[in-house]
Structure formats: structure tokens, C-alpha cells
Scaffold this active site. Sequence first.
Site, PDB file in Angstrom:
ATOM      1  CG  ASP A  79      -0.130   0.044   2.527  1.00 35.04           C
ATOM      2  OD1 ASP A  79       0.851  -0.714   2.625  1.00 35.04           O
ATOM      3  OD2 ASP A  79      -0.488   0.808   3.424  1.00 35.04           O
ATOM      4  CD  GLU A  80      -0.715   4.798   3.175  1.00 40.76           C
ATOM      5  OE1 GLU A  80      -1.726   5.437   3.495  1.00 40.76           O
ATOM      6  OE2 GLU A  80       0.220   4.567   3.952  1.00 40.76           O
TER       7      GLU A  80
END
Length: 903
Positions: free
Chosen positions: A568-569
Amino acid sequence: MMKKELIFFINTCLLVLLLSSCEQQTPQNMVVLKPLASTATEKVALVSANQENIDLIAQTLSVNYRLLTNIPDQDCDSTKSSGRCFLAELVFTAKSPIKSKDWAIYFSHISPVQSSISNEFTLTHLNGDLHKISLTKNYSGFKKGEIKRIKFRANYWMLAESDAIPNYIVAATHNNNIQAKVIASTKPIIDPQTGLEKLPFVEPFTDYSKQFQRTEKDKTQWLNSATLFQRNTKTLANKQLNTSQQLIPTPKHIRYDSQNRFLHLTQGINVNFAQVNRDDVNAALVHLASLGVPENPAGIPVNLSIKANKKLPKGSYQLTVSEKEISINGVDAAGVYYGLSSLASLLNFTDKSVPLVTIEDQPYYQFRGMLIDVARNFHSKAFILKLLDQMAAYKLNKLHLHLGDDEGWRLEIPELPELTTIGSKRCFDLTEQRCLLPQLGAGVDSNSAVNGFYSVADYQEILRAASARHIQVIPSLDMPGHARAAIKAMQARYHHYQKLGKEKQAKQYLLHDPKDKTNYLSVQYYNDNTINVCLESTYRFIETVMKSVKRIHQQANHPLTRYHIGADETAGAWLESPACKAFIADKDNGVNDIKELGAYFIERVAHILSTLNIETAGWSDGLAHTRTAKMPEIVQVNAWDTLFWQGHKKAHELANRHWQVVLSSPDVLYFDFPYEADPKEHGYYWASRHTNTEKVFQFMPDNLPIHAEFWRDRQELPYSAHDVVEKNAQGEVIASPLQQGQKFIGIQGQLWSEITRTDRMAEYKIYPRLFALAERAWYSPSWAVPYNYQGASYDQNSHVFSPEQQALRNEKWQLFANTIGQKALIKLEQANIHYRLPTVGAIIEKGILSANISFPGLIIEFQQEGKAWQKYQTPTPVQGSVKVRARSFDGKRYGRATYVREL
């Protein structure tokens, strides 16, 4: 004196007198601007700081953090955070003269500072949350009692006092041999009443519009004792219900004895195991013993059995409590365990009685999880073991253990010792050859509680404890983003072998491209936290780590069958990496654009896992970019998209790929968020200002868009959820409802630990919300609105959730809240769990104090000005200022006290 000079002198004196008079008679609505630094003109002779000077500053410099306003002005940087910023101030008061220079202060600040205002200091953002206050050439030292100020603007807003981070570090800038020290006034203290961490250097918030509102449109109500009293009155009807026959979570079917009789277990229980292996249920028996129901040959007979039934889900069981004995039949060992857990939950602690009942029960979701982040701030093995006990007691069966992130790597990998010798510690070493930077207020001590790791032996003890409680441990070492601890550990390894002239070993597990000049910032404002996915050494590292983790699991007889890669991210990395440019240029790699690298990484790591017979799990934002054909058949995806930002669409899209979607919705399942909308409530709040236990209870996981009817967004504004087929300009479907029959496999609570620095604070945030998490994971209530596979739109006026269903939900909440207050919390105390004692609702009307609490059964106390605390039982006459608080059953600790206003 000449005439003109005399006139000038007289006018000057009159002006001074006039200004002095004005200062004494300033109208209340006049704003008097104070200088940012002392007006003292005496020049102090400054010397370069030595150890004694640094120690003096650490011991005597008082630091005060003040939020001035969240209202943006023209000086906010329009290119950052959508043009929003907040204005804060650091106030330094010298208790002793400070006559040294060549020193700086390092401190953590969640939101990056944009600009600062001071003649004597400069304030700069370094990396992540780490900032530096440097002395300018105008710095003149401190006289005793002198005050200096720095005003600064930082991104977005500051809405909770816990946003400030402790342990500011003072360090010499000219001599690395001088030991850095934590400024004593910025150290956290433990509140003797609540047992929780407090930050005395942070000035309390008092202003609604300047300090509490996110924006001018924010309608969030600042909760106080009066509004809480009104809410409790509405939701609980100020009634204490009979919960002697209740348990958590609610079983699918339960039949009570027609005469409401009870069986007393004061003599303990005599267990007949039959074909049940004792090891499979022993932890449940130990839990019962901790509640005062030990095994005893003279006790009530408890007959255990297993009878397989493929028509029922794993963990299903039957429990019968009759006048003389107890019978538990499970479809498997987990089912027998859960039957014993239900017996413990039914138990009335005071008299050790259980109602005569017949229960036929089965789990609604097969995935009933809890994530614990031990990477940002470490949490002890003892904390995890206690958590496993409570998870099993309430039938949760998945522990997602977040072991690696930017701020720490928490699992020993024998083949790569640098991961823990360096990556598990934060201290003051700007070169990061001994430890990581002191992010998140870690201070200077590498042995502090926020640092640490699980040795192989520690981790295997956790695994064995999980197995004994029928809990699967799903480890996570986040990659390619959120990986700074691993990157820096392998960078230190690289430098070590480079110095030895061992080039091959130096580059063997390198996770960054030394020639990469990409300038990026991650969501947490790091510029160097993303693994380079174009290096073969990256995949060599991952394979080495995964083989080691798999072996550690095997040795503990807890097979590693699923691993969470994170994914993620990942923001803006690799753009200027020569390695990635060469990788893309090689057409054999099948990557045509740098934007495809993130998906390539996930797909390749998933393939590595598949060769090791390990299933892939990850977060929705990363996995959504992958190509389904390039992924394994079984994929678990945690949907963490915020509901009021149309998060149901991502969850539905991934479920329609036939992937196993676990709901991790931040609006309701992030337990690091505050319980209530109050600046003193601890936690992040980017998706929700208040996530109390009732909100978790209200969650309808099967029907995400329905929440638009009765929840609001993070500013308490109504929102709409459109769960219909949507197409782009090219006619391509970009969103659609769930396909007929598609369902989510479960839900997971999350405790992220960026500002959760102690085990006690972690328990405070988890409990009692864990009870409602277990309720929603195990049991589907009749008041829940079924999902509409045809698609629909929802808002505050769609009224699909009928008044009858709402009334039934509220009725069931009353019973659930009473069960927590009368039966569940006292059992947590027996396990030494530091659960949250709620703030008390109270009003004073015509001199009469009335009070209530969200979990009836807890003890309420009140205090009149100048008097001792008293137990509250019925409306009581009071005088003067009055405070109220909750008290634990054992009387050893108290909830946060609040003042009560006269209506």
C-alpha cells in the site's frame, strides 16, 4: 539643553507614559501582539556547547506546545495540503541561564512544518516526522527566566492534543562525541488516575472554531458531560438490564430454561475429554480457571465431544447446560473450544453461575481478525499473549501481526541480523549505522519500550499460543513502500561489507539504487522508504526472508500458509532510478511504463510466495492495480477504503474478482482512532473523529453503502453512497454492485501504533471495541439490511433502513452495552487488561446532579469542590464545581474526569 531637544524629550516621556497607561487598560477585544523572542538587549557571550551545557539544556529548558488556530490564512503554502495549514507555537522558558551555542533540537511532528517565524531559530523538516530547530546568527542565549517563541505553520490541521509527540532531543551540532539528551519537560508522564500516558508540555485545547473544527464546514460536536448524558439517555434509556443470561458474541440460536434456572460452578468443573485432545482446549480451561472455575474431580461434569458435520462451518458447536451437567459438541476442535468460550462468557462472575441453556451456534464469517501494528512502536510479547487469550475468548481467529514498517523491523531473521540489530531500534544516530532516526518521539535510548523485536524463540512462543487458541497468525512485513527500516538495515549491511572490500556481499541484499535521484514524499512524508523494485537483490532479499519466516513457523508447528505483503501507499518512487530505466528498457521484463512497476512487484512477490505454498494477502490500493491473470487463484485483500469516499466501490470490485475480501474500513474498524470527539481522546482521526463501541456494533459488513443513511463523514456532514453501474466516457464499466452471491469473507479490526507508545494505551484502544468487533464477525443480526445485488443509492433520505429495524438495533445495543458493563469488563480486569473506562455523562439541573454511563454496571463517582470523591447512585444535590468519573471494579484506576455544567 536646547529648546527643540527639550520639547523632544518631553514628548518622548509623554509617549512612554501613554503607552504604559494603554498597556494597563487594554480593552478585552483588543489583540496585543507579543514579540516572538525576548526583548532583552544584553548580549550574552556564547561558547560552543559541551556535555555539561547539553545536560543543562535538557534538564532546565521548559518547552510548551500551543496550537493557535486551524483556520488557514494567506501565509499557508497554497501548493501543499490543499492550501490548508495550522498555526502553532513552541514556547521555550529557561529555568537557568543558557550561554552555549552550536546545539539544535530535534523533534517529531506528525504534519510537516511549512514555515516558521523567529529571529533566533529556524525550523526545518528533515524526513518522516522528524524536524530540526537550529540556532541562527541572531541567537543570543537565554537569561534565567527568559522566554523565546517560535511560531510555525504545518500541513492541514491539528485536532487532538495527542498529535503532539514527546521526547524532544537536544544535541550538539559541532561534536558527535557529545551525548544527545531528551529535554525533560517534553517527556511523557503516567497519569496516576487513569494509568495512561500524558503530555504535560501540550497546552490544553479550549477554542471550538480555532482548535476543534477541521474546516469552517465541520459540524462535529465537541462531546462534554451534558451531551454525553443526553446521548446515553437516548440510547440506553437510563436502564440497567438483567444480563445474567447473556453472552458475547451472540449465538445463532439460544433457548433458555422455561423457569430461568441457573447452574452454579463454585466447585469447579470435572471435564470428560472423550476423543477431544486436551491440548486443543486447554487454553479455554485455563481461561475458565482464571474466572474462578477451575478443574475439580468433584465439580460439575463437562462432557466434550467432536462430531464432524461438513454441512456446518468450521468452529460450529452445541452447548447444553442442564441441572446437573454441561455438554459441548463441536464439529471440530475449534468448535469445542468455542463452546467452552461461550460457557466462560455466560458465567456470572460474582456468584459463578451460568443459565440453563441450549445453544446451537456457528460463525457468520470465517475470517474474524485483529491487526496489531508492532512496527511503528513495539509492543511486548506479554501484550500479544494477553491479546490472544481475549481474541480466543470472543472467537476471533486471525491475528494479523504487522512486523515491519518505516519505523521498525520486529522479527529476528537469523540470515540477516542487521534487520534487528539496526532496524528494530530508534535512537539518536543521524548516520543510521547503529539505529534508525528517532522518529515518532523515540528519544535517544535504543533500549526503551518503543524499541525491540521478537527473537525466534519469542515469535515461536506467540505462534504456539495462537495454535492452542485456534488462531492463525498472518505476518506482515510491508513492502515495497513502508519499508524504510529494512532499507536502512540493508544499507548499513552494504556499508559494512564495502569497508571490508566484499563488493558481492555488500550488494547481495541491497534494497535501494544508490544512483536514484528521485525526489518524492510518501504519505508519511519519507523521502527514502520505498524498496527499489527493479533490483534483483530486492527479490533475493524477499525470498530469503520468506524462507526464514516459513521455517520459523514450521518449527513451531504453526504452518505459514498466508502472508500479507502490504503493497500500500507507494508514492512517486523510482522515477529517476537508473536501475528502473534500464529495467523498463529491457522488453523481456514485460513492463512498458514506470507506473506499472508497483503491480509488477506485487505479481512477482505473489509468485515467489506461491512457489513456497504460501497464499498472498495485501491492501486494496496496491492489489487493485495488479492483473488478475498474473495473480494466484487465492488472494486475500484487505479493503481499507473509507466509506464516505465511496469505499464500497473498491471492495465490490475486488470481491467481483473472486478474491477473498476482508473488510478493514477505517470509518469503523480502525481502533487507533478516538473513541469520542474530544481533543483529549487519544488517536488519529483522518477518517473518523469518534469510533466508539456502539458504532462498531452498528456496522453492517454485508452492506457497505447502507451506512450513508445513518452515519456521516469525518466532518459530521451527510454523504451519499451510489452502488450502481458506472461507466466512463468510453463506455467501460468503472464501478458496479457486487455480483449476485458474492460475499466478503470477514472483517478485521486494526490497531496502528504511530502514537500508541505503551501496551496500556494499546489495550485502552482495543477494549471494549473488541467485543463489538467479535459480535459483528461472529453473528449476523436480524436488524441488518440485506445487500441489494440490483444496486441502489443511499443517503440520509433514502430510508431503506426501516424505523422498525432501527428500533430493534437500538434495543439490542442496550442489552449488549449492559452485558459489557455487567459481565465482560470485570473479566478483563481478572486478566489485567487496561480497558477504556468511559467518560461519564452528567448534568446539573436546579442543583441536582444526574449521571449515567455508556456501559451500565460500571461505577460512577462524583466530586464537589473541596470534597472527596463519592459513589454516585441516584440523582444527588450538589454545590459548587462538580467533576464526574468512572471507576474500575477493583477500585485501582479511574476514567478521565470531566466537569459538569449547570443547565
